[in-house]
Design an enzyme around this catalytic site. Structure first.
Site, PDB file in Angstrom:
ATOM      1  CG  ASP A  45      16.463 -16.972  -2.730  1.00  0.00           C
ATOM      2  OD1 ASP A  45      16.501 -18.200  -2.643  1.00  0.00           O
ATOM      3  OD2 ASP A  45      15.560 -16.286  -2.250  1.00  0.00           O
TER       4      ASP A  45
ATOM      5  CG  HIS B  88      16.521 -21.384  -4.490  1.00  0.00           C
ATOM      6  ND1 HIS B  88      15.395 -20.808  -3.949  1.00  0.00           N
ATOM      7  CD2 HIS B  88      16.079 -22.449  -5.203  1.00  0.00           C
ATOM      8  CE1 HIS B  88      14.326 -21.505  -4.308  1.00  0.00           C
ATOM      9  NE2 HIS B  88      14.706 -22.493  -5.075  1.00  0.00           N
TER      10      HIS B  88
ATOM     11  CG  ASP C 112      12.680 -17.461   1.972  1.00  0.00           C
ATOM     12  OD1 ASP C 112      12.776 -16.422   1.275  1.00  0.00           O
ATOM     13  OD2 ASP C 112      12.385 -18.568   1.489  1.00  0.00           O
TER      14      ASP C 112
HETATM   15 ZN   LIG Z   1      15.030 -19.370  -2.205  1.00  0.00          ZN
END
Ligand SMILES: [Zn+2]
Length: 427
Positions: free
Chosen positions: A155, A182, A309
Site C-alpha cells: 500500500d 493499492h 485508510d
Molecule cells: Zn493506498
C-alpha cells in the site's frame, strides 16, 4: 460482570436489530436478549444503562497507517491505538509503508509486540508484498505470517509488474494470506493531485483519472482467476468502473473482496475547491457519480467493508501548497459521525453500516470478531446516534489532525469501546 441494559443491539452476524441487554463475564458475551440482565445485581456487577444507545460489534479496520517505525511525529502505535479505541475499533491492521517498510519478520514482530505492550485494540499488521515495496522481489511470506501478519500489501504503491503480481498471488495463496492491492497505474497518475475531471481543470491541478484504478483492478481480477484460490482484496476502491468490475467478478463466483473509505462515501472532488489540502488523498475523492456507485455497491455487497485508510500527517505535510502536500485523511475517530448521515438519509440501513464496519471486515481478513453471539469475545462499541460534538484538536486522540471535518460539528459519538470485556474507552 458487566451488564449493558436496554441498548438497540445491532448484530449483523445474526441479522439482529432489537432492544436487548448484553451480559459480559470473563471477557466473553454470556447472555443476550430482552431483559437478559434484569435480575443481575451485586458488588461484582457493573450495570450500564444504555437506553437510546446502539450496541454493535467492535469495529475492525483493515487499513490504517500508524507510522511506527520511522515517522512517530505523525502517529505511533500508542497514539494510533488510542485513536482506534476512541473511534470504536477493537481490531486494526496497520499497513507496511513505515520507515523502514515492514517487509521482515523483525519489524512485524516489533509491531505486534508493541501493540500488545500498549494494549487496547488488537493490532494485526499487513506486511509488504515485495521487499521495500519496490515491486520487484517477493518478501518471505511464510516468515511474515508466522510473525503475525494477517495479509500482505504494498500500500502506497501498486504492484505494477503483472508477473510479480501473479507470483505474489500464487505465493500468498500457499500461506493463505490476504493480498490487498493499492490499485493505481502509476504511469497514468504521475504527479497527480486530484480526481481528473472538470474540477481539476478549473483548479489547474493535475488529474488522477479513474481508469488508472480500473486497469489494475481488471488485470488483478484476471490474474486472480488464472491463479485460482488466492484471496485478493481491493484497498480503498474509489471508481465507479472498478465497482462494476468487482460486481461482475463476484457474479461469476470469483472470491474477491473490496473496501471503501468513509471519505470516498461522503465527499466529492468539489471539496478540493479552495485548494483544501485536507481533502488531498490517494486515491482521490471523485465525482458524485462515483460516490453514488460506491454507496450502491456497499448496499448490495459488491463492496464488502469500510476501512478508514487512517493516514495521519503533521502540519508540515499539510499546511503547504496543494501539489506539495502529502495525501491522506485522518479517519479513525470520525468514522461513525462521518457515516451516520448515510443511515439518516436512508442510503444504507444501520445494520448494513455496522456490518461493513465489523462483521464484514472480520470475515474478509478472518479476524476473530464482528459478532455478539453468546460465547464470542466481548468486543463491542456503544454509540450515541444523537450526540452532537465538534471535531477539534482537543477532542481527538491521534497525534495529527488532518481531517476535512476539523472544526466541524458532527452528529454521532462513540460512548464506550470494550475489547475482551475490558473498557478501552468511555466518554
Ligand atoms: Zn493506498
Amino acid at each position: 460482570m458487566l451488564v449493558i441494559r436496554g441498548a438497540r443491539v445491532l448484530d449483523p452476524s445474526k441479522q439482529l436489530d432489537q432492544i436487548a441487554d448484553v451480559v459480559v463475564e470473563a471477557g466473553r458475551i454470556t447472555r443476550i436478549g430482552r431483559d437478559a440482565g434484569e435480575k443481575l445485581a451485586g458488588e461484582q456487577v457493573r450495570i450500564i444503562d444504555a437506553a437510546g444507545l446502539w450496541l454493535a460489534p467492535g469495529f475492525v479496520d483493515l487499513h490504517v497507517h500508524f507510522r511506527e517505525p520511522g515517522q512517530e511525529y505523525k502517529e505511533d502505535i500508542a497514539s494510533g491505538l488510542a485513536a482506534a479505541a476512541a473511534g470504536g475499533f477493537t481490531a486494526v491492521c496497520p499497513m507496511p509503508n513505515t520507515r523502514p517498510v515492514n517487509d521482515t519478520r523483525a519489524i512485524t514482530e516489533m509491531m505486534v509486540s508493541r501493540g500488545k505492550e500498549v494494549g487496547g485494540a488488537r493490532l494485526l499488521p499487513f506486511a509488504a508484498i515485495t521487499k521495500g515495496s519496490a515491486g520487484k522481489e517477493l518478501t518471505e511470506m511464510a516468515d511474515l505470517k508466522d510473525a503475525g501478519a494477517i495479509g500482505v500489501s504494498d500500500d502506497g504503491v501498486c504492484v505494477m509488474n503483472a508477473a510479480v503480481m501473479r507470483r505474489a498471488l500464487e505465493y500468498a495463496k500457499t500461506f493463505d494470506l490476504l493480498v490487498s492491492q493499492h490499485c493505481e497505474d502509476h504511469h497514468l497518475t504521475a504527479k497527480a493531485d486530484m480526481h481528473e475531471g472538470s474540477v481539476s481543470t478549473r483548479l489547474g491541478l493535475r488529474g488522477w483519472p479513474r481508469v488508472a484504478e480500473d486497469i489494475i483492478v481488471a488485470r488483478d481480477l484476471l490474474l486472480t482467476e488464472a491463479v485460482g484460490g488466492a484471496r485478493y482484496h481491493v484497498a480503498h476502491i474509489s471508481s465507479m468502473n472498478s465497482v462494476r468490475l468487482i460486481r461482475e467478478a463476484k457474479a461469476r463466483g470469483l472470491a474477491v473482496t473490496a473496501e471503501v473509505t468513509p471519505h470516498h462515501l461522503t465527499l466529492t472532488d468539489e471539496a478540493v475547491i479552495g485548494y483544501n489540502t485536507y481533502c488531498k488523498v490517494n486515491p482521490p475523492i471523485r465525482s458524485e457519480e462515483d460516490r453514488e456507485a460506491l454507496i450502491a455497491a456497499l448496499k448490495d455487497g459488491s463492496i464488502d467493508c469500510i476501512a478508514t485508510d487512517h493516514a495521519p500527517h503533521s502540519v508540515l505535510e499539510k499546511d503547504c501548497e496543494f501539489s506539495e502536500a502529502s495525501p491522506g485523511i485522518n479517519g479513525l475517530e470520525t468514522t461513525f459521525a462521518a457515516l451516520l448521515p448515510l443511515v439518516t438519509k436512508g442510503d444504507i440501513s444501520a445494520l448494513r453500516l455496522i456490518e461493513a464496519l465489523s462483521t464484514a471486515p472480520a470475515k474478509v481478513a478472518r479476524i476473530d470478531g464482528g459478532t455478539l453471539a453468546v460465547g464470542a469475545r466481548a468486543d463491542f462499541v456503544l454509540l450515541d446516534p444523537e450526540k452532537r460534538w465538534t471535531v477539534s484538536r482537543e477532542t481527538l486522540r491521534t497525534k495529527s489532525h488532518n481531517t476535512p471535518l476539523l472544526h466541524q460539528e458532527v452528529t454521532g459519538q462513540v460512548r464506550m469501546t470494550v475489547a475482551g470485556g475490558e473498557i478501552l474507552w468511555q466518554r
